[in-house]
Design an enzyme around this catalytic site. Structure first.
Site, PDB file in Angstrom:
ATOM      1  CG  ASN A 101      -2.021  -1.075   1.056  1.00 30.77           C
ATOM      2  OD1 ASN A 101      -2.119  -1.770   0.047  1.00 30.77           O
ATOM      3  ND2 ASN A 101      -2.805  -1.238   2.097  1.00 30.77           N
ATOM      4  CG  ASN A 109      -5.432  -0.131  -1.512  1.00 30.18           C
ATOM      5  OD1 ASN A 109      -6.211   0.678  -2.016  1.00 30.18           O
ATOM      6  ND2 ASN A 109      -5.815  -1.008  -0.603  1.00 30.18           N
TER       7      ASN A 109
END
Length: 188
Positions: free
Chosen positions: A66, A112
């Protein structure tokens, strides 16, 4: 100079998981070009090679998925790499396992890692190779559990094949043959 960035999560417990297919491609390319991925800089481990006369960094961000953009942005800033010379390789649940799709720009598609790269580079105009890892069979299945899960025994040969195709496509792109790579490998 080109950056080929495989997305994944660091640590042996994530090896051969769906989310780490980008790391698997970088490892394969390192073997192909006899490069050690052992230098540490910009929140990544990487190695340097030459592909048909072009300098290439093979990069595995170590920030966890992420926050991949932190590493990518530091490489881009330091080396002043134009976004057209960036190739990001990542998993995609919207494609069947073993399929691939090359895109030169676009949204994060719910990924992400890509979302963070777009945010920190402040552009979505960089090439990405999406590798299909399939979707969970049940729509109520936890997506995080799915992408952090390992490939099934039946999926492994298919994934080994797409890893080779992805490396071949990246090599074409490094040599200014993006359209050739897209025509040859998109959807395959």
């Amino acid at each position: 100079m080109h950056l080929i960035i495989g997305l994944g999560n660091p640590g042996d417990n994530y090896k051969m998981t769906r989310h780490n297919i980008g790391f698997e491609v970088i490892d394969y390319m390192a073997d192909r070009y006899n490069v050690k991925i052992n230098k540490l800089k910009f929140k990544a481990i990487y190695g340097e090679c030459n592909i048909n006369g072009e300098k290439v960094y093979l990069i595995k961000p170590q920030t966890f998925m992420n926050l991949s953009g932190e590493s990518v942005a530091e490489f881009v800033s330091f080396f002043k790499v134009p976004t057209r010379n960036i190739i990001v390789i990542h998993d995609d649940i919207s494609l069947d396992a073993g399929r691939m799709r090359i895109r030169t720009k676009g949204s994060d598609g719910g990924h992400n890692g890509i979302k963070n790269i777009i945010y920190l580079l402040q552009t979505d105009e960089f090439t990405r190779i999406k590798i299909g890892v399939g979707a969970p069979e049940h729509k109520d299945y936890d997506l995080a559990d799915y992408v952090l899960g390992r490939f099934t025994k039946d999926e492994i040969p298919v994934l080994e094949e797409v890893i080779i195709k992805t490396a071949d496509a990246a090599e074409l792109m490094v040599n200014d043959k993006l359209n050739t790579a897209m025509n040859k490998y998109n959807g395959r």
